[in-house]
Motif scaffolding. Sequence first.
Motif, mmCIF file in Angstrom:
data_model
loop_
_atom_site.group_PDB
_atom_site.id
_atom_site.type_symbol
_atom_site.label_atom_id
_atom_site.label_comp_id
_atom_site.label_asym_id
_atom_site.label_seq_id
_atom_site.Cartn_x
_atom_site.Cartn_y
_atom_site.Cartn_z
ATOM 1 N N ARG A 60 -0.417 -8.442 13.250
ATOM 2 C CA ARG A 60 -0.582 -9.336 12.229
ATOM 3 C C ARG A 60 -1.857 -8.554 11.536
ATOM 4 N N GLN A 61 -2.815 -8.448 12.330
ATOM 5 C CA GLN A 61 -4.166 -7.650 11.788
ATOM 6 C C GLN A 61 -3.782 -6.444 11.197
ATOM 7 N N ILE A 62 -3.112 -5.504 11.512
ATOM 8 C CA ILE A 62 -2.661 -4.310 11.026
ATOM 9 C C ILE A 62 -1.978 -4.422 9.609
ATOM 10 N N PHE A 63 -1.220 -5.482 9.471
ATOM 11 C CA PHE A 63 -0.362 -5.483 8.323
ATOM 12 C C PHE A 63 -1.029 -6.214 7.291
ATOM 13 N N ALA A 64 -2.012 -7.055 7.629
ATOM 14 C CA ALA A 64 -3.018 -7.904 6.799
ATOM 15 C C ALA A 64 -3.922 -6.684 6.052
ATOM 16 N N LEU A 65 -4.343 -5.899 6.935
ATOM 17 C CA LEU A 65 -5.220 -4.651 6.524
ATOM 18 C C LEU A 65 -4.745 -3.815 5.637
ATOM 19 N N ALA A 66 -3.329 -3.358 5.975
ATOM 20 C CA ALA A 66 -2.425 -2.783 4.974
ATOM 21 C C ALA A 66 -2.270 -3.564 3.612
ATOM 22 N N LYS A 67 -1.997 -4.821 3.677
ATOM 23 C CA LYS A 67 -1.822 -5.657 2.591
ATOM 24 C C LYS A 67 -3.147 -5.457 1.684
ATOM 25 N N GLN A 68 -4.262 -5.740 2.221
ATOM 26 C CA GLN A 68 -5.476 -5.373 1.606
ATOM 27 C C GLN A 68 -5.794 -3.976 0.843
ATOM 28 N N GLU A 70 -3.405 -1.987 -0.078
ATOM 29 C CA GLU A 70 -2.196 -1.845 -0.899
ATOM 30 C C GLU A 70 -2.309 -0.890 -2.461
ATOM 31 N N SER A 71 -3.368 -1.717 -2.929
ATOM 32 C CA SER A 71 -3.613 -1.082 -4.236
ATOM 33 C C SER A 71 -4.575 -0.097 -4.349
ATOM 34 N N LEU A 72 -5.386 0.063 -3.442
ATOM 35 C CA LEU A 72 -6.224 1.186 -3.206
ATOM 36 C C LEU A 72 -5.578 2.444 -2.915
ATOM 37 N N SER A 73 -4.962 2.457 -1.824
ATOM 38 C CA SER A 73 -4.324 3.416 -1.243
ATOM 39 C C SER A 73 -2.936 3.172 -0.547
ATOM 40 N N PRO A 74 -2.150 3.490 -1.345
ATOM 41 C CA PRO A 74 -0.612 2.983 -0.932
ATOM 42 C C PRO A 74 -0.090 3.808 0.467
ATOM 43 N N ASN A 75 -0.927 5.184 0.374
ATOM 44 C CA ASN A 75 -0.354 6.113 1.572
ATOM 45 C C ASN A 75 -0.894 5.457 2.975
ATOM 46 N N LEU A 76 -2.227 4.964 2.934
ATOM 47 C CA LEU A 76 -2.679 4.437 3.823
ATOM 48 C C LEU A 76 -2.069 3.038 4.376
ATOM 49 N N ALA A 77 -1.881 2.433 3.425
ATOM 50 C CA ALA A 77 -1.140 1.094 3.914
ATOM 51 C C ALA A 77 0.379 1.312 4.392
ATOM 52 N N PHE A 83 2.511 2.085 11.861
ATOM 53 C CA PHE A 83 1.688 1.951 13.217
ATOM 54 C C PHE A 83 2.159 0.460 13.752
ATOM 55 N N ALA A 84 1.865 -0.480 12.629
ATOM 56 C CA ALA A 84 1.969 -1.786 13.173
ATOM 57 C C ALA A 84 3.503 -2.182 13.517
#
Length: 87
Positions: A60-68, A70-77, A83-84
Amino acid sequence: MMTTATFNQPAGSLRHYFTDVSNAARAFAEALFAAQGRQFVAQEVRSAKVSERAKVEGRRQIFALAKQHESLSPNLAAELRFFASKD
């Protein structure tokens, strides 16, 4: 014109050479044993049981970080979501 360098070594240089080699071998052995010790610790940590609740919370924390991010770095998200989703 060609130049030549000559190194004159003192009489005790062979003793110093062997001292340096033995110090290097000792340092290498210490590093090797230290790395092997860390490897055993890492195996113990990996083999520890993790509760299902902790896994869900981590995902859940990793998905929240990905959502956070998303707009800055879609590849990182995308990588975070990948990984999540892994078990």
